[in-house]
Design a protein around this motif. Structure first.
Motif, PDB file in Angstrom:
ATOM      1  N   PRO A 202       0.805  -1.219   0.000  1.00 53.06           N
ATOM      2  CA  PRO A 202       0.000   0.000   0.000  1.00 53.06           C
ATOM      3  C   PRO A 202       0.838   1.269   0.000  1.00 53.06           C
ATOM      4  CG  PRO A 202       0.025  -0.968   2.186  1.00 53.06           C
ATOM      5  CD  PRO A 202       0.730  -1.942   1.277  1.00 53.06           C
ATOM      6  N   ARG A 205      -3.647   3.171   1.665  1.00 44.97           N
ATOM      7  CA  ARG A 205      -4.477   1.985   1.510  1.00 44.97           C
ATOM      8  C   ARG A 205      -5.937   2.306   1.184  1.00 44.97           C
ATOM      9  NH1 ARG A 205      -3.558  -3.253   3.313  1.00 44.97           N
ATOM     10  NH2 ARG A 205      -1.797  -2.547   4.578  1.00 44.97           N
ATOM     11  N   ASP A 234      -9.819  -8.009   0.778  1.00 43.85           N
ATOM     12  CA  ASP A 234      -9.469  -6.591   0.692  1.00 43.85           C
ATOM     13  C   ASP A 234     -10.550  -5.793   1.424  1.00 43.85           C
ATOM     14  OD1 ASP A 234      -8.967  -3.952   0.068  1.00 43.85           O
ATOM     15  OD2 ASP A 234      -9.160  -4.194  -2.102  1.00 43.85           O
ATOM     16  N   ALA A 313       1.797   2.664   6.151  1.00 45.69           N
ATOM     17  CA  ALA A 313       2.151   1.523   5.304  1.00 45.69           C
ATOM     18  C   ALA A 313       3.565   1.018   5.570  1.00 45.69           C
ATOM     19  CB  ALA A 313       1.992   1.906   3.837  1.00 45.69           C
TER      20      ALA A 313
END
Length: 603
Positions: A202, A205, A234, A313
């Protein structure tokens, strides 16, 4: 002999004429070795692995073009997992060996596509220019002094230079669109959540999107359709509800004088004006809109708390490996430390207030047409002023994912000297992905800019994208013809267009048929049965194609009227009752896709 640009139409024609995926792979190996840009790939697929994958495909599906992407070569941005190749995000110290393919890679490989390598990018997908990588900076295919665009730099150059039919990028701020503009390509940026991000490193994200670089809009849309589809793994994946646009009298919003900014690049401004004229000539109604609230939303992505998502991330890796970051990338990500939870909520409030303001502008226009990037620059200029120059590239792209938009970037021609290309991006509300495509394709064709580095190439007629005509015939499919399923290509090759997804009413039962290749289900109506309905898709076919399609349906399947949960009654696949007697009932799965996912394709 393969053409310079490996569009799907040309490649499929070559396969019909007797070439094989193994022949294609040998061409790719030669082209890759002869490439003048050493910075395209971080990890090329080894030659012998390419040959092995081609042979395996020919064993699995020996009939030419028998899968939707049979033998189609593609490159992958190196923040997307490919089993057998390391994922680095352009940071060697971060590298890891993925245990499995990302969801999109698995779907593309199942459709017959062949991975030719992992491509370079702005480190951790942070940038729009392509220079922020320890592996060097890929260059524009038209002038090596100029940037390729980023962060999906190597992916765009791989397609534009003829090494791949398509390539995957990711797009948070415009990374799937700016490199398309700088390399005379189409960039398909789906609505956030339409294409799953499982197996993608990501950047931000909540707004990241996997994108497609392709030679034509038709190619890009076909590839996107293979990748899309809900994935519960996801958390930001969504079940699409396709949205339509007017078939005639399309209102196209363009920049007014107050919001026009090209940073002194009069060539790009002239190409934008020419694109407006082409849109008008294609029948669009041109309307001015106020870009200010979109611009203010765009500014939140790098000058607001969303930059904290970039830190989220990689925070653990940054804590131990700060010295391994590109200096500019590190500066941007560490800037997130200035934001706290209060700032995050305040940023969200501001975004929602701006969304309300943009809603007023959407009342004026059905879609927006914007410069993909208002300017470009040399690598030297970018390196001298990396934050400001990069920010200029994102002026008209940064808002799209924050505001939940679909977008397609298309070529808009070359500057007055015929030197460098520019592009425009068509932006629509969420899930207008398919609806945008016909107009985007028409704009690309009207620009007469070619494909990639072959600026004289004619766009193939077979790849033309058209909106379904009034006389198209709808058909309900329930099994092997569903999107991503083995026989879906029978619909797409015939010019078919998916109208919607849905369910039957509760009186239908589904059975797994014995001995069918590929596996198929049988749908039977039982008026005494009360269930939750069966998952279906409604496709539209040209009348002649519909007739051929129905003629070729094998027994015990046939067509009849199917009642949907919304009360409509359409022609679709039904099964003779005798064929399901004693067979396995799979109604409990709610549809063929769920059954296949649970039990495997050989069930």
């Amino acid at each position: 002999m393969l053409p310079t640009i490996l569009d799907l139409t040309s490649l499929r024609a070559a396969y019909e004429a007797g070439q094989t995926p193994l022949d294609l792979v040998e061409t790719i190996i030669v082209r890759r070795a002869a490439s003048e840009d050493p910075a395209i790939f971080i990890t090329p697929t080894p030659d012998e692995a390419l040959r092995a994958e081609a042979r395996a495909l020919m064993e699995r599906a020996p009939e030419p073009n028998s899968l939707p992407l049979w033998g189609v070569p593609f490159a992958v941005k190196d923040n997307i997992d490919v089993e057998g190749l390391p994922t680095t995000a352009a940071c060697p110290a971060f590298a890891y060996d993925p245990e499995s393919d990302a969801t999109v890679i698995a779907r593309l490989r199942a459709a017959g596509a062949i991975v030719i390598g992992k491509t370079n990018l702005d480190q951790f997908a942070t940038g729009l220019n392509g220079t922020r990588s320890p592996h060097g900076a890929p260059r524009s295919v038209f002038d090596r002094n100029y940037v390729s665009g980023g962060s999906s730099s190597g992916s765009a150059v791989a397609v534009a230079s003829g090494l791949a039919s398509f390539a995957l990028g990711t797009d948070t701020a415009g990374s799937g669109r700016v490199p398309a503009a700088f390399n005379n390509l189409v960039g398909i940026k789906p609505t956030p959540g339409l294409v799953p991000n499982v197996g993608v490193v990501p950047a931000c994200r909540s707004v990241d999107v996997v994108t497609v670089f392709a030679a034509t809009v038709g190619d890009g849309v076909a590839i996107r359709k293979v990748m899309e589809g809900y994935d519960a793994a996801d958390p930001f994946s969504r079940k699409a509800v396709p949205s339509s646009l007017p078939a005639a009298g399309l209102r196209v919003g363009v920049l007014d004088g107050a919001e026009r900014e090209f940073f002194g690049n009069s060539d790009v401004e002239a190409l934008y004006d020419a694109a407006i004229d082409r849109a008008r000539a294609l029948g669009a109604t041109i309307v001015a809109f106020d870009y200010a609230p979109f611009r203010q939303a765009a500014e939140l992505l790098y000058n607001g708390p969303w930059v904290a998502e970039r830190l989220a991330a990689v925070k653990d890796f940054l804590a131990t490996n700060a010295a391994d970051f590109d200096p500019t990338v590190r500066t941007i990500i560490e800037g997130a430390k200035a934001y706290d939870a209060v700032a995050a909520f305040e940023g969200r409030y501001k975004l929602e207030a701006l969304r309300q303001k943009t809603g007023k502008e959407w009342e004026k226009a059905d879609i927006l047409m914007l410069p993909t990037s208002p300017t470009t620059c040399t690598v030297e200029e970018m390196m001298a002023d990396p934050i400001v120059k990069n920010g200029q590239f994102g002026r008209y792209t940064n808002f799209a994912n924050l505001l939940d938009c679909a977008a397609i970037a298309v070529p808009a021609g070359f500057d007055a000297n015929g030197h460098l290309p520019a592009g425009v991006t068509l932006v629509g509300p969420a899930f207008t992905d398919d609806a945008l495509a016909p107009f985007a394709d028409a704009m690309h064709r009207a620009a007469r800019a070619g494909m990639g580095k072959d600026r004289e190439a004619a766009l193939p007629e077979a790849g033309r994208v058209v909106a379904p005509a009034d006389d198209f015939v709808p058909i309900v499919v329930v099994g092997a013809h569903l999107t991503d399923m083995p026989l879906n290509h029978e619909l797409t090759r015939a010019g078919g267009y998916r109208l919607k997804t849905g369910r039957t009413d509760g009186s239908y039962r589904l059975f797994a048929l014995h001995g069918t290749i590929p596996p198929k289900p049988g749908l039977v109506r039982d008026p005494s049965f009360t269930g939750n309905g069966i998952e279906i898709e409604v496709w539209a076919l040209p009348p002649t194609a519909f007739a051929r399609f129905v003629q070729n349906i094998p027994a015990p399947l046939g067509v009849g009227k199917i009642t949907l949960s919304d009360g409509s009654c359409l022609t679709g696949f039904l099964c003779e009752g005798h064929a399901v007697a004693g067979g396995r009932e799979i109604t409990e799965f709610g549809g063929w896709r769920n059954y296949i996912s649970a039990t495997g394709p050989a069930a």
